[in-house]
Design an enzyme around this catalytic site. Sequence first.
Site, PDB file in Angstrom:
ATOM      1  N   GLU A  45       0.854  -1.182   0.000  1.00 58.73           N
ATOM      2  CA  GLU A  45       0.000   0.000   0.000  1.00 58.73           C
ATOM      3  C   GLU A  45       0.893   1.236   0.000  1.00 58.73           C
ATOM      4  O   GLU A  45       1.677   1.443   0.930  1.00 58.73           O
ATOM      5  CB  GLU A  45      -0.914   0.012   1.223  1.00 58.73           C
ATOM      6  CG  GLU A  45      -1.916  -1.130   1.241  1.00 58.73           C
ATOM      7  CD  GLU A  45      -2.708  -1.182   2.532  1.00 58.73           C
ATOM      8  OE1 GLU A  45      -2.720  -0.167   3.255  1.00 58.73           O
ATOM      9  OE2 GLU A  45      -3.288  -2.241   2.818  1.00 58.73           O
ATOM     10  N   ASP A  56      -5.162   8.241  10.529  1.00 57.72           N
ATOM     11  CA  ASP A  56      -3.770   7.872  10.778  1.00 57.72           C
ATOM     12  C   ASP A  56      -3.320   8.255  12.179  1.00 57.72           C
ATOM     13  O   ASP A  56      -3.631   9.336  12.675  1.00 57.72           O
ATOM     14  CB  ASP A  56      -2.852   8.553   9.753  1.00 57.72           C
ATOM     15  CG  ASP A  56      -3.135   8.091   8.336  1.00 57.72           C
ATOM     16  OD1 ASP A  56      -3.585   6.936   8.183  1.00 57.72           O
ATOM     17  OD2 ASP A  56      -2.916   8.870   7.394  1.00 57.72           O
TER      18      ASP A  56
END
Length: 253
Positions: A45, A56
Amino acid sequence: MNRINQKIQESNKLLSIYFTAGFPSLNDTVSIIQNLEKSGVDMIEIGLPFSDPLADGPTIQASSTQALKNGMTTEVLFNQIKDIRKTVSIPLIIMGYFNPMLQYGVEAFCKKCQEIGIDGLIIPDLPVDVYNDQYKSTFEKYGLINVFLITPQTSVERINFIDSISNGFIYMVSSASVTGSQAGFGDDQKHYFERISNMDLKNPQIIGFGINNNTTFNQATEHAKGAIIGSAFIKFISNNSVSDIDKFIKSIR
Protein backbone atom coordinates in the site's frame (compact mmCIF):
# COMPACT_ATOMS: atom_id res chain seq x y z
CA MET A 1 -7.51 -10.80 -13.72
CA ASN A 2 -6.52 -8.03 -11.34
CA ARG A 3 -3.27 -8.79 -9.47
CA ILE A 4 -5.09 -8.43 -6.14
CA ASN A 5 -7.54 -11.18 -7.07
CA GLN A 6 -4.69 -13.37 -8.28
CA LYS A 7 -2.79 -12.90 -5.02
CA ILE A 8 -5.85 -13.62 -2.88
CA GLN A 9 -6.27 -16.99 -4.59
CA GLU A 10 -2.90 -18.14 -3.24
CA SER A 11 -3.08 -20.48 -0.26
CA ASN A 12 -0.70 -18.63 2.06
CA LYS A 13 -1.57 -15.91 4.56
CA LEU A 14 -0.82 -12.54 2.96
CA LEU A 15 1.42 -9.81 4.33
CA SER A 16 0.71 -6.32 3.05
CA ILE A 17 2.96 -3.39 3.93
CA TYR A 18 1.94 0.26 4.01
CA PHE A 19 4.48 3.03 3.64
CA THR A 20 4.24 6.75 2.98
CA ALA A 21 5.46 7.81 -0.45
CA GLY A 22 8.31 10.31 -0.20
CA PHE A 23 9.43 9.18 3.26
CA PRO A 24 12.03 9.11 4.75
CA SER A 25 13.42 10.88 1.66
CA LEU A 26 11.52 12.08 -1.39
CA ASN A 27 13.16 9.62 -3.76
CA ASP A 28 12.95 6.51 -1.55
CA THR A 29 9.59 5.44 -2.99
CA VAL A 30 10.74 3.11 -5.76
CA SER A 31 13.56 1.49 -3.80
CA ILE A 32 11.21 0.77 -0.88
CA ILE A 33 8.72 -0.91 -3.23
CA GLN A 34 11.46 -2.96 -4.89
CA ASN A 35 13.00 -4.03 -1.58
CA LEU A 36 9.63 -4.99 -0.15
CA GLU A 37 8.95 -7.31 -3.08
CA LYS A 38 12.43 -8.84 -2.84
CA SER A 39 11.77 -9.46 0.86
CA GLY A 40 8.72 -11.58 0.09
CA VAL A 41 5.89 -9.14 0.81
CA ASP A 42 2.65 -10.09 -0.95
CA MET A 43 1.12 -6.66 -1.47
CA ILE A 44 2.08 -3.01 -0.99
CA GLU A 45 0.00 0.00 0.00
CA ILE A 46 1.57 3.23 -1.19
CA GLY A 47 0.43 6.05 1.05
CA LEU A 48 -0.29 9.33 -0.71
CA PRO A 49 0.40 11.90 2.03
CA PHE A 50 -2.31 14.38 2.92
CA SER A 51 -2.30 17.33 5.32
CA ASP A 52 -5.36 16.17 7.29
CA PRO A 53 -5.17 12.37 7.67
CA LEU A 54 -8.23 11.45 9.75
CA ALA A 55 -7.53 7.75 10.32
CA ASP A 56 -3.77 7.87 10.78
CA GLY A 57 -1.98 7.63 14.08
CA PRO A 58 0.97 9.83 15.08
CA THR A 59 3.65 7.73 13.33
CA ILE A 60 1.98 7.84 9.93
CA GLN A 61 0.92 11.46 10.43
CA ALA A 62 4.53 12.41 11.09
CA SER A 63 5.71 10.51 8.01
CA SER A 64 3.07 12.27 5.89
CA THR A 65 4.10 15.66 7.22
CA GLN A 66 7.74 14.93 6.40
CA ALA A 67 6.86 13.58 2.94
CA LEU A 68 4.92 16.75 2.14
CA LYS A 69 7.86 18.86 3.34
CA ASN A 70 10.10 16.73 1.12
CA GLY A 71 7.99 17.76 -1.86
CA MET A 72 5.72 14.76 -2.38
CA THR A 73 2.60 15.43 -4.47
CA THR A 74 0.24 13.30 -6.54
CA GLU A 75 2.11 14.24 -9.70
CA VAL A 76 5.51 13.51 -8.17
CA LEU A 77 4.31 10.08 -7.04
CA PHE A 78 2.96 9.22 -10.48
CA ASN A 79 6.24 10.30 -12.07
CA GLN A 80 8.27 8.25 -9.58
CA ILE A 81 6.37 5.02 -10.20
CA LYS A 82 5.57 5.39 -13.89
CA ASP A 83 7.96 2.54 -14.78
CA ILE A 84 7.42 0.44 -11.64
CA ARG A 85 5.96 -2.50 -13.56
CA LYS A 86 9.31 -3.02 -15.28
CA THR A 87 10.71 -4.31 -11.99
CA VAL A 88 7.79 -5.14 -9.66
CA SER A 89 4.99 -7.67 -10.20
CA ILE A 90 3.07 -7.87 -6.88
CA PRO A 91 -0.18 -5.94 -6.30
CA LEU A 92 0.19 -2.21 -5.65
CA ILE A 93 -2.52 -0.17 -3.96
CA ILE A 94 -2.58 3.58 -3.45
CA MET A 95 -4.02 4.55 -0.07
CA GLY A 96 -4.97 8.15 0.39
CA TYR A 97 -7.70 10.64 1.07
CA PHE A 98 -10.28 11.73 -1.44
CA ASN A 99 -9.41 15.42 -1.60
CA PRO A 100 -6.14 15.05 -3.59
CA MET A 101 -7.89 12.64 -5.98
CA LEU A 102 -10.77 15.07 -6.43
CA GLN A 103 -8.32 17.92 -7.10
CA TYR A 104 -6.49 15.78 -9.66
CA GLY A 105 -9.78 14.72 -11.24
CA VAL A 106 -11.23 11.33 -10.30
CA GLU A 107 -11.30 9.94 -13.82
CA ALA A 108 -7.85 11.32 -14.64
CA PHE A 109 -6.52 9.82 -11.41
CA CYS A 110 -8.00 6.40 -12.19
CA LYS A 111 -6.73 6.52 -15.77
CA LYS A 112 -3.22 7.33 -14.56
CA CYS A 113 -3.36 4.47 -12.07
CA GLN A 114 -4.28 2.06 -14.86
CA GLU A 115 -1.45 3.33 -17.08
CA ILE A 116 1.13 2.87 -14.31
CA GLY A 117 -0.14 -0.52 -13.17
CA ILE A 118 -1.84 0.31 -9.87
CA ASP A 119 -4.31 -2.42 -8.92
CA GLY A 120 -6.51 -0.77 -6.32
CA LEU A 121 -7.30 2.19 -4.12
CA ILE A 122 -8.08 2.61 -0.42
CA ILE A 123 -9.83 5.90 0.32
CA PRO A 124 -10.92 5.98 3.99
CA ASP A 125 -12.99 9.16 3.68
CA LEU A 126 -14.95 8.22 0.53
CA PRO A 127 -18.36 7.03 1.78
CA VAL A 128 -19.39 3.69 0.37
CA ASP A 129 -22.76 5.07 -0.78
CA VAL A 130 -21.13 7.95 -2.65
CA TYR A 131 -18.66 5.55 -4.27
CA ASN A 132 -21.44 3.19 -5.33
CA ASP A 133 -23.62 5.96 -6.75
CA GLN A 134 -21.02 8.20 -8.39
CA TYR A 135 -17.64 6.52 -8.90
CA LYS A 136 -17.97 2.73 -9.08
CA SER A 137 -18.33 2.69 -12.86
CA THR A 138 -15.23 4.87 -13.28
CA PHE A 139 -13.11 2.64 -11.05
CA GLU A 140 -14.29 -0.45 -12.92
CA LYS A 141 -13.65 1.21 -16.28
CA TYR A 142 -9.97 1.46 -15.37
CA GLY A 143 -9.73 -1.96 -13.72
CA LEU A 144 -9.26 -0.63 -10.19
CA ILE A 145 -10.44 -2.44 -7.08
CA ASN A 146 -11.72 -0.12 -4.37
CA VAL A 147 -11.09 -1.46 -0.87
CA PHE A 148 -13.46 -0.49 1.94
CA LEU A 149 -12.79 -0.43 5.67
CA ILE A 150 -14.93 -1.99 8.37
CA THR A 151 -14.53 -1.66 12.15
CA PRO A 152 -15.93 -3.52 15.18
CA GLN A 153 -18.73 -0.93 15.19
CA THR A 154 -19.79 -1.45 11.55
CA SER A 155 -23.30 -2.89 11.38
CA VAL A 156 -24.03 -6.28 9.83
CA GLU A 157 -26.17 -4.56 7.19
CA ARG A 158 -23.33 -2.20 6.29
CA ILE A 159 -20.80 -5.03 6.12
CA ASN A 160 -23.07 -7.01 3.81
CA PHE A 161 -23.55 -3.94 1.59
CA ILE A 162 -19.80 -3.33 1.42
CA ASP A 163 -19.28 -7.00 0.62
CA SER A 164 -21.87 -6.87 -2.17
CA ILE A 165 -20.17 -4.02 -4.05
CA SER A 166 -16.57 -5.12 -3.40
CA ASN A 167 -14.44 -7.25 -5.68
CA GLY A 168 -11.15 -7.80 -3.89
CA PHE A 169 -10.83 -7.81 -0.14
CA ILE A 170 -12.29 -5.98 2.85
CA TYR A 171 -9.89 -3.98 5.00
CA MET A 172 -10.82 -5.04 8.50
CA VAL A 173 -9.76 -2.42 11.04
CA SER A 174 -8.83 -4.23 14.24
CA SER A 175 -10.27 -1.56 16.53
CA ALA A 176 -12.01 1.80 16.50
CA SER A 177 -8.78 3.66 17.24
CA VAL A 178 -6.32 5.22 14.82
CA THR A 179 -3.40 3.33 13.29
CA GLY A 180 -0.45 2.28 15.37
CA SER A 181 -2.04 2.62 18.79
CA GLN A 182 -2.42 -1.02 19.81
CA ALA A 183 0.08 -3.10 21.79
CA GLY A 184 -1.67 -6.41 21.09
CA PHE A 185 -5.07 -7.98 20.56
CA GLY A 186 -7.44 -8.64 23.45
CA ASP A 187 -10.38 -11.02 23.67
CA ASP A 188 -12.83 -8.47 22.25
CA GLN A 189 -10.76 -8.07 19.11
CA LYS A 190 -10.25 -11.81 18.72
CA HIS A 191 -14.01 -12.35 19.03
CA TYR A 192 -14.54 -9.64 16.41
CA PHE A 193 -12.12 -11.36 14.02
CA GLU A 194 -13.96 -14.64 14.53
CA ARG A 195 -17.41 -13.05 14.17
CA ILE A 196 -16.58 -11.51 10.81
CA SER A 197 -14.95 -14.73 9.62
CA ASN A 198 -18.14 -16.62 10.46
CA MET A 199 -20.21 -14.29 8.26
CA ASP A 200 -18.86 -16.15 5.20
CA LEU A 201 -18.50 -12.99 3.13
CA LYS A 202 -17.63 -13.37 -0.54
CA ASN A 203 -14.61 -11.08 -0.15
CA PRO A 204 -11.76 -12.21 2.11
CA GLN A 205 -10.69 -9.96 4.97
CA ILE A 206 -7.24 -8.50 5.57
CA ILE A 207 -6.72 -7.01 9.03
CA GLY A 208 -4.92 -3.76 9.70
CA PHE A 209 -4.15 -1.42 12.65
CA GLY A 210 -2.13 -2.73 15.59
CA ILE A 211 -0.08 -5.40 13.80
CA ASN A 212 3.59 -4.92 14.56
CA ASN A 213 5.29 -8.29 15.14
CA ASN A 214 5.07 -12.03 14.56
CA THR A 215 2.58 -12.56 17.39
CA THR A 216 0.05 -9.99 16.22
CA PHE A 217 0.48 -11.12 12.60
CA ASN A 218 -0.38 -14.69 13.58
CA GLN A 219 -3.30 -13.57 15.76
CA ALA A 220 -4.72 -11.48 12.92
CA THR A 221 -4.37 -14.16 10.26
CA GLU A 222 -5.92 -16.94 12.34
CA HIS A 223 -9.35 -15.82 11.12
CA ALA A 224 -8.42 -13.67 8.11
CA LYS A 225 -6.64 -13.97 4.79
CA GLY A 226 -3.86 -11.59 5.69
CA ALA A 227 -2.61 -8.64 7.69
CA ILE A 228 -1.42 -5.12 6.98
CA ILE A 229 1.49 -3.45 8.76
CA GLY A 230 2.01 0.31 8.53
CA SER A 231 3.23 2.19 11.60
CA ALA A 232 5.72 -0.47 12.71
CA PHE A 233 7.29 -0.52 9.24
CA ILE A 234 7.49 3.27 9.08
CA LYS A 235 9.23 3.30 12.47
CA PHE A 236 11.68 0.72 11.11
CA ILE A 237 12.63 2.66 7.99
CA SER A 238 12.91 5.84 10.08
CA ASN A 239 15.82 4.23 11.91
CA ASN A 240 17.24 1.78 9.37
CA SER A 241 18.45 1.70 5.80
CA VAL A 242 16.02 0.82 3.02
CA SER A 243 18.42 -2.01 2.15
CA ASP A 244 17.66 -3.59 5.56
CA ILE A 245 13.94 -4.03 4.87
CA ASP A 246 14.32 -7.81 4.61
CA LYS A 247 15.29 -7.92 8.31
CA PHE A 248 11.98 -6.34 9.27
CA ILE A 249 9.95 -8.70 7.05
CA LYS A 250 11.75 -11.75 8.43
CA SER A 251 10.83 -10.66 11.96
CA ILE A 252 7.13 -10.75 11.06
CA ARG A 253 6.87 -14.22 9.57
